[in-house]
Design a protein around this motif. Structure first.
Motif, mmCIF file in Angstrom:
data_model
loop_
_atom_site.group_PDB
_atom_site.id
_atom_site.type_symbol
_atom_site.label_atom_id
_atom_site.label_comp_id
_atom_site.label_asym_id
_atom_site.label_seq_id
_atom_site.Cartn_x
_atom_site.Cartn_y
_atom_site.Cartn_z
ATOM 1 N N ARG A 167 -13.253 26.542 25.706
ATOM 2 C CA ARG A 167 -12.018 25.946 26.193
ATOM 3 C C ARG A 167 -10.816 26.724 25.658
ATOM 4 N N PHE A 168 -9.771 26.830 26.501
ATOM 5 C CA PHE A 168 -8.547 27.469 26.034
ATOM 6 C C PHE A 168 -7.990 26.683 24.850
ATOM 7 N N ARG A 169 -7.490 27.421 23.855
ATOM 8 C CA ARG A 169 -6.952 26.790 22.648
ATOM 9 C C ARG A 169 -5.426 26.762 22.729
ATOM 10 N N ILE A 170 -4.844 25.612 22.350
ATOM 11 C CA ILE A 170 -3.398 25.426 22.436
ATOM 12 C C ILE A 170 -2.832 25.126 21.056
ATOM 13 N N LEU A 171 -1.782 25.876 20.688
ATOM 14 C CA LEU A 171 -1.003 25.611 19.475
ATOM 15 C C LEU A 171 0.255 24.842 19.850
ATOM 16 N N SER A 172 0.709 23.968 18.957
ATOM 17 C CA SER A 172 1.919 23.199 19.214
ATOM 18 C C SER A 172 2.864 23.270 18.022
ATOM 19 N N THR A 173 4.153 23.312 18.317
ATOM 20 C CA THR A 173 5.182 23.219 17.286
ATOM 21 C C THR A 173 6.186 22.149 17.679
ATOM 22 N N VAL A 174 6.694 21.426 16.702
ATOM 23 C CA VAL A 174 7.723 20.414 16.944
ATOM 24 C C VAL A 174 8.973 20.703 16.120
ATOM 25 N N ASP A 175 9.003 21.872 15.477
ATOM 26 C CA ASP A 175 10.139 22.221 14.619
ATOM 27 C C ASP A 175 10.653 23.635 14.907
ATOM 28 N N GLY A 176 10.597 24.012 16.185
ATOM 29 C CA GLY A 176 11.167 25.302 16.571
ATOM 30 C C GLY A 176 10.370 26.508 16.152
ATOM 31 N N GLY A 177 9.074 26.325 15.883
ATOM 32 C CA GLY A 177 8.227 27.449 15.498
ATOM 33 C C GLY A 177 8.125 27.682 14.016
ATOM 34 N N ARG A 178 8.636 26.761 13.216
ATOM 35 C CA ARG A 178 8.519 26.903 11.758
ATOM 36 C C ARG A 178 7.114 26.566 11.271
ATOM 37 N N SER A 179 6.401 25.734 12.040
ATOM 38 C CA SER A 179 5.008 25.410 11.730
ATOM 39 C C SER A 179 4.263 25.159 13.036
ATOM 40 N N TRP A 180 2.936 25.343 13.015
ATOM 41 C CA TRP A 180 2.115 25.236 14.216
ATOM 42 C C TRP A 180 0.845 24.446 13.917
ATOM 43 N N THR A 181 0.389 23.683 14.924
ATOM 44 C CA THR A 181 -0.814 22.870 14.809
ATOM 45 C C THR A 181 -1.687 23.083 16.034
ATOM 46 N N VAL A 182 -2.993 23.246 15.828
ATOM 47 C CA VAL A 182 -3.934 23.359 16.941
ATOM 48 C C VAL A 182 -4.133 21.981 17.560
ATOM 49 N N LEU A 183 -3.900 21.874 18.882
ATOM 50 C CA LEU A 183 -4.078 20.601 19.562
ATOM 51 C C LEU A 183 -5.560 20.317 19.820
ATOM 52 N N PRO A 184 -5.944 19.047 19.902
ATOM 53 C CA PRO A 184 -7.323 18.713 20.290
ATOM 54 C C PRO A 184 -7.636 19.279 21.668
ATOM 55 N N ASP A 185 -8.881 19.681 21.881
ATOM 56 C CA ASP A 185 -9.236 20.309 23.154
ATOM 57 C C ASP A 185 -9.969 19.373 24.108
ATOM 58 N N ASP A 186 -10.034 18.068 23.807
ATOM 59 C CA ASP A 186 -10.765 17.172 24.681
ATOM 60 C C ASP A 186 -10.055 16.949 26.012
ATOM 61 N N GLY A 187 -8.751 17.292 26.102
ATOM 62 C CA GLY A 187 -8.038 17.183 27.365
ATOM 63 C C GLY A 187 -7.990 18.476 28.152
ATOM 64 N N MET A 188 -8.669 19.505 27.655
ATOM 65 C CA MET A 188 -8.692 20.814 28.309
ATOM 66 C C MET A 188 -9.996 20.972 29.092
ATOM 67 N N PRO A 189 -9.942 21.278 30.392
ATOM 68 C CA PRO A 189 -11.184 21.482 31.153
ATOM 69 C C PRO A 189 -11.937 22.711 30.658
ATOM 70 N N PRO A 190 -13.254 22.753 30.865
ATOM 71 C CA PRO A 190 -14.030 23.917 30.423
ATOM 72 C C PRO A 190 -13.554 25.200 31.103
ATOM 73 N N ALA A 191 -13.585 26.285 30.367
ATOM 74 C CA ALA A 191 -13.245 27.590 30.934
ATOM 75 C C ALA A 191 -14.410 28.116 31.758
ATOM 76 N N LEU A 192 -14.094 28.902 32.769
ATOM 77 C CA LEU A 192 -15.128 29.574 33.541
ATOM 78 C C LEU A 192 -15.721 30.707 32.714
ATOM 79 N N GLU A 193 -16.899 31.130 33.079
ATOM 80 C CA GLU A 193 -17.513 32.273 32.389
ATOM 81 C C GLU A 193 -16.640 33.508 32.573
ATOM 82 N N GLY A 194 -16.272 34.146 31.477
ATOM 83 C CA GLY A 194 -15.438 35.340 31.514
ATOM 84 C C GLY A 194 -13.959 35.084 31.678
ATOM 85 N N GLU A 195 -13.542 33.836 31.762
ATOM 86 C CA GLU A 195 -12.139 33.508 32.014
ATOM 87 C C GLU A 195 -11.286 33.701 30.756
ATOM 88 N N ALA A 196 -10.074 34.203 30.951
ATOM 89 C CA ALA A 196 -9.151 34.448 29.842
ATOM 90 C C ALA A 196 -7.732 34.523 30.384
#
Length: 364
Positions: A167-196
């Motif tokens: 699954r594609f991985r998503i980072l999130s910031t709520v302070d203008g990029g001063r810190s980042w958090t990896v979001l849960p991936d349960d809301g992300m559909p599966p990636a296709l084979e070879g997809e990027a």
């Protein structure tokens, strides 16, 4: 009202009939490509003093723009491109960081993304015009490879990585990029084979409004655009008519006007390879995509709507710049110069950047 009228006039000027192509200009400060004869206002190259490739571009205003590129290079102008300052993070050149995306809030604050496998993917932020930089994220997941970053406002932003564990991985910031958090991936559909994603122009992840964001893909059996209406928590994936099926093919960039009108561009980035159906459009927020009736003639890596126009947009790539004045239905080539990405601002400034240190501003 005055700005809107000027925007309409710009769109009208860009719609002038083409006459003939001319060789690309190579000297800084000269008109580039076919623009001297087509009747459109035209790119004017600026003097950057470097030959690195700039795939990251953040247009702030008519006077201020930032560019990020290879060899750890970040440039900034505050005088409309008459001069560029090298504001590269210390040590970035020695580490050979590949900057592929940059998001700027104003002339002093910006966030830049370095791409690559593992710890090569990093995020840095400046609050003093590039005089100093702070590293705010360094990837520690070996499978991750970050491609693009976008901001909804001055505090909230996302970055995307190629799939990790399917699954594609998503980072999130709520302070203008001063810190980042990896979001849960349960809301992300599966990636296709070879997809990027493609880190070609900083436009594989774009936002519009306070919560909507779109992610573009290639390399799989279908070229897709994924959409989230809740800042990256849940996503839906839609196939586009842009050809895929090979690692070099897919959607490379997308631009949205509001929540509904979108344009996607891409193709096959390999030199000499055909790129039929290199553009598509959406009028329903990315829930469906229609191929352009007359697409650009070759691979395009960057796209942007013209300021204060509902129908005019520019797409750029290594073989030229294309213009649409009907919302992406038809395109025509207006310039033959090489650019990787393009960006416009609300005060009617448009900028483009690419290989060999090329950064240009639209003159009109």
């Amino acid at each position: 009202m005055a700005i809107g009228v000027c925007g309409a006039a710009l769109a009208a000027a860009l719609a002038a009939p083409a006459q003939a192509d001319a060789p690309s200009g190579t000297a800084d400060g000269v008109r580039d490509g076919a623009q001297a004869r087509t009747g459109w206002p035209g790119w004017q190259l600026t003097h950057t003093g470097t030959d690195v490739r700039f795939r990251g571009l953040a247009a702030v205003s008519r006077s201020t723009a930032w560019a990020a590129g290879s060899q750890g290079t970040v440039l900034r102008t505050t005088d409309g491109g008459r001069s560029w300052q090298d504001v590269s993070p210390p040590g970035a050149a020695d580490e050979k960081l590949e900057f592929r995306d940059i998001e700027a809030f104003d002339r002093r604050r910006a966030v830049v993304l370095a791409i690559g496998e593992g710890e090569a993917s990093r995020m840095l932020r400046t609050e003093d015009g590039g005089a100093t930089w702070t590293e705010t994220f360094r990837n520690t997941e070996p499978q991750a490879f970050y491609d693009c970053v976008t901001f909804f406002d001055r505090r909230h932003g996302l970055a995307m990585s190629d799939p990790v564990d399917g699954r594609f991985r998503i980072l999130s910031t709520v302070d203008g990029g001063r810190s980042w958090t990896v979001l849960p991936d349960d809301g992300m559909p599966p990636a296709l084979e070879g997809e990027a994603g493609f880190a070609a122009s900083g436009q594989c992840l774009v936002s519009s409004g306070p919560k909507d964001v779109w992610l573009t893909t290639g390399g799989g059996s279908h070229a897709r655009v994924l959409h989230s209406a809740d800042r990256g928590l849940t996503w839906t994936a839609v196939d586009t008519p842009i050809p895929a099926g090979e690692p070099a093919r897919g959607v490379f960039a997308v631009a949205f006007q509001g929540r509904t009108h979108g344009i996607a561009v891409g193709g096959d980035y390999r030199t000499g390879e055909a790129s039929p159906q290199a553009a598509a459009r959406s009028t329903d927020g990315g829930r469906s995509w229609t191929p352009s009736a007359e697409p650009p003639p070759a691979y395009r890596s960057g796209v942007t709507w013209l300021p204060h126009s509902r129908k005019a947009a520019l797409a750029v790539g290594p073989t030229g710049t294309d213009l649409t004045t009907d919302g992406g239905r038809t395109w025509r080539t207006v310039d033959t110069g090489s650019y990787d990405t393009v960006d416009c601002t609300r005060d009617r400034a448009c900028w483009a950047s690419g290989e060999q240190g090329r950064i240009a501003r639209l003159r009109y």
